[in-house]
Design a protein around this motif. Sequence first.
Motif, short mmCIF file in Angstrom:
data_model
loop_
_atom_site.label_atom_id
_atom_site.label_comp_id
_atom_site.label_asym_id
_atom_site.label_seq_id
_atom_site.Cartn_x
_atom_site.Cartn_y
_atom_site.Cartn_z
N THR A 47 0.29 85.29 -1.50
CA THR A 47 -0.03 83.92 -1.94
C THR A 47 1.07 82.95 -1.54
O THR A 47 0.80 81.78 -1.28
CB THR A 47 -0.25 83.87 -3.46
N GLY A 48 2.32 83.42 -1.50
CA GLY A 48 3.42 82.55 -1.13
C GLY A 48 3.36 82.08 0.31
O GLY A 48 4.03 81.11 0.68
N THR A 75 -2.92 89.25 9.39
CA THR A 75 -3.39 87.89 9.12
C THR A 75 -2.37 86.88 9.62
O THR A 75 -1.16 87.11 9.53
CB THR A 75 -3.59 87.68 7.59
N GLU A 76 -2.85 85.77 10.14
CA GLU A 76 -1.94 84.71 10.59
C GLU A 76 -1.41 83.93 9.39
O GLU A 76 -2.00 83.91 8.31
CB GLU A 76 -2.67 83.76 11.56
N THR A 77 -0.27 83.27 9.60
CA THR A 77 0.36 82.44 8.58
C THR A 77 0.62 81.06 9.18
O THR A 77 0.36 80.84 10.37
CB THR A 77 1.69 83.05 8.10
N PRO A 78 1.14 80.11 8.40
CA PRO A 78 1.42 78.79 8.95
C PRO A 78 2.44 78.78 10.08
O PRO A 78 2.53 77.80 10.83
CB PRO A 78 1.94 78.00 7.74
N LEU A 79 3.21 79.85 10.22
CA LEU A 79 4.18 79.95 11.32
C LEU A 79 3.62 80.86 12.41
O LEU A 79 3.26 82.01 12.14
CB LEU A 79 5.51 80.52 10.81
N PRO A 80 3.53 80.37 13.63
CA PRO A 80 2.87 81.13 14.70
C PRO A 80 3.47 82.51 14.94
O PRO A 80 2.76 83.44 15.32
CB PRO A 80 3.04 80.23 15.93
N ARG A 81 4.76 82.68 14.73
CA ARG A 81 5.40 83.95 15.03
C ARG A 81 5.65 84.82 13.79
O ARG A 81 6.37 85.80 13.85
CB ARG A 81 6.70 83.71 15.81
N LEU A 82 5.03 84.43 12.69
CA LEU A 82 5.09 85.23 11.47
C LEU A 82 3.68 85.66 11.08
O LEU A 82 2.81 84.83 10.84
CB LEU A 82 5.73 84.44 10.32
N ALA A 222 8.16 75.78 -3.67
CA ALA A 222 7.47 76.08 -2.41
C ALA A 222 6.33 77.09 -2.55
O ALA A 222 5.25 76.88 -1.97
CB ALA A 222 8.49 76.55 -1.37
N PRO A 223 6.49 78.20 -3.32
CA PRO A 223 5.37 79.17 -3.40
C PRO A 223 4.09 78.59 -3.96
O PRO A 223 2.99 79.02 -3.58
CB PRO A 223 5.94 80.26 -4.32
N SER A 224 4.19 77.61 -4.86
CA SER A 224 2.97 77.04 -5.43
C SER A 224 2.18 76.24 -4.40
O SER A 224 1.00 75.96 -4.60
CB SER A 224 3.31 76.15 -6.64
N TYR A 225 2.83 75.89 -3.29
CA TYR A 225 2.15 75.20 -2.20
C TYR A 225 1.77 76.17 -1.07
O TYR A 225 1.25 75.73 -0.03
CB TYR A 225 3.04 74.08 -1.66
N ILE A 229 9.98 77.83 2.45
CA ILE A 229 10.79 76.64 2.17
C ILE A 229 11.05 75.82 3.42
O ILE A 229 11.15 74.59 3.34
CB ILE A 229 12.11 77.04 1.48
N ILE A 230 11.11 76.44 4.58
CA ILE A 230 11.41 75.65 5.79
C ILE A 230 10.23 74.75 6.17
O ILE A 230 10.42 73.77 6.92
CB ILE A 230 11.80 76.54 6.99
N LEU A 231 9.03 75.06 5.68
CA LEU A 231 7.89 74.18 5.91
C LEU A 231 7.69 73.20 4.76
O LEU A 231 7.06 72.16 4.93
CB LEU A 231 6.61 74.99 6.12
N TYR A 232 8.22 73.54 3.61
CA TYR A 232 8.06 72.68 2.43
C TYR A 232 9.15 71.61 2.38
O TYR A 232 8.85 70.43 2.14
CB TYR A 232 8.10 73.54 1.17
N ASP A 233 10.40 72.00 2.59
CA ASP A 233 11.51 71.03 2.58
C ASP A 233 12.68 71.64 3.32
O ASP A 233 13.56 72.26 2.72
CB ASP A 233 11.91 70.68 1.14
N ILE A 234 12.70 71.45 4.63
CA ILE A 234 13.71 72.10 5.46
C ILE A 234 15.11 71.54 5.21
O ILE A 234 16.12 72.19 5.50
CB ILE A 234 13.35 72.00 6.95
N ALA A 235 15.19 70.36 4.64
CA ALA A 235 16.51 69.76 4.37
C ALA A 235 17.13 70.26 3.07
O ALA A 235 18.30 69.98 2.79
CB ALA A 235 16.39 68.24 4.34
N SER A 236 16.38 70.98 2.28
CA SER A 236 16.88 71.43 0.97
C SER A 236 17.97 72.48 1.15
O SER A 236 18.08 73.15 2.18
CB SER A 236 15.74 72.01 0.14
N LYS A 237 18.77 72.65 0.08
CA LYS A 237 19.82 73.65 0.12
C LYS A 237 19.24 75.06 0.24
O LYS A 237 19.82 75.93 0.89
CB LYS A 237 20.68 73.56 -1.15
N GLY A 238 18.08 75.28 -0.39
CA GLY A 238 17.44 76.58 -0.30
C GLY A 238 17.05 76.93 1.13
O GLY A 238 17.29 78.04 1.61
N ALA A 239 16.47 75.96 1.83
CA ALA A 239 16.06 76.19 3.22
C ALA A 239 17.28 76.45 4.11
O ALA A 239 17.28 77.38 4.93
CB ALA A 239 15.27 74.99 3.75
#
Length: 253
Positions: A47-48, A75-82, A222-225, A229-239
């Motif tokens: 789900t994440g 299954t494909e994900t939002p990242l082409p290489r993941l 990020a998981p709720s979306y 994290i790199i697609l949700y907020d790449i500038a964040s400290k977590g990303a």
Amino acid sequence: MGHVISISNQKGGVGKTTTTINLAASIAAGERDCLLIDCDPQGNATTGLGVDPASLEQGLYDILFAELPPEEAITETPLPRLHLIGATGNLIGAEVEMASKKSKEFRLRNAIAALRQRYDYIFLDCPPSLGFLTINALTAAESVLVPLQCEYYALEGLSQLLTTAKAVKRGLNPVLRSARILLTMYDSRNNLSHQVEDEARALFKERVFKTVIPRNVRLSEAPSYGKPIILYDIASKGAQSYLALARELIGRE
């Protein structure tokens, strides 16, 4: 040959699935082919990454018990290489079914052997237990990454996991490397975080990653979306922390 990494801790709530998703995504963003296999019946890694387990026709259960070729469960994900092999609802009964199977500890390793030619990294997100699914992941892996939260009793139970990993190495998987420790939920303003870090580095030395993962609201959101994290907020400290971890892991490999 791709690197197979089991991300495991029998304690829940330590950032295990968060680490699996975001480390895999960060490495995939660095133009390496990655596969995430959700070995946890809760399906949080599935789900994440924005995939509804109920929508999956095949998943890890079908590979382990119905002899489905693993390529058919990808299954494909939002990242082409993941890519993802998700956890469907059937996986809930896997522990019981596994107990009566022959060569039960090797089912995952045998199933994904061919995929190691296709992917640079394969990440196994383990359930918060030391049951057959986790043993399968440790038997299939080359290395173990253990998220360790910077909180009270952080080291409690870690010795049990390390003992299990040593037993798997001795009896089932001689190529399994010593576990590496990742400090998560780190709060630089909190003395307890510094104490846990100091103790972990004193005990495990170079086996502790230099990168630490901070407590970060955006990382929790990020998981709720259904996004790493790199697609949700790449500038964040977590990303930025997971991107740094990806670089460190690649450098160590």
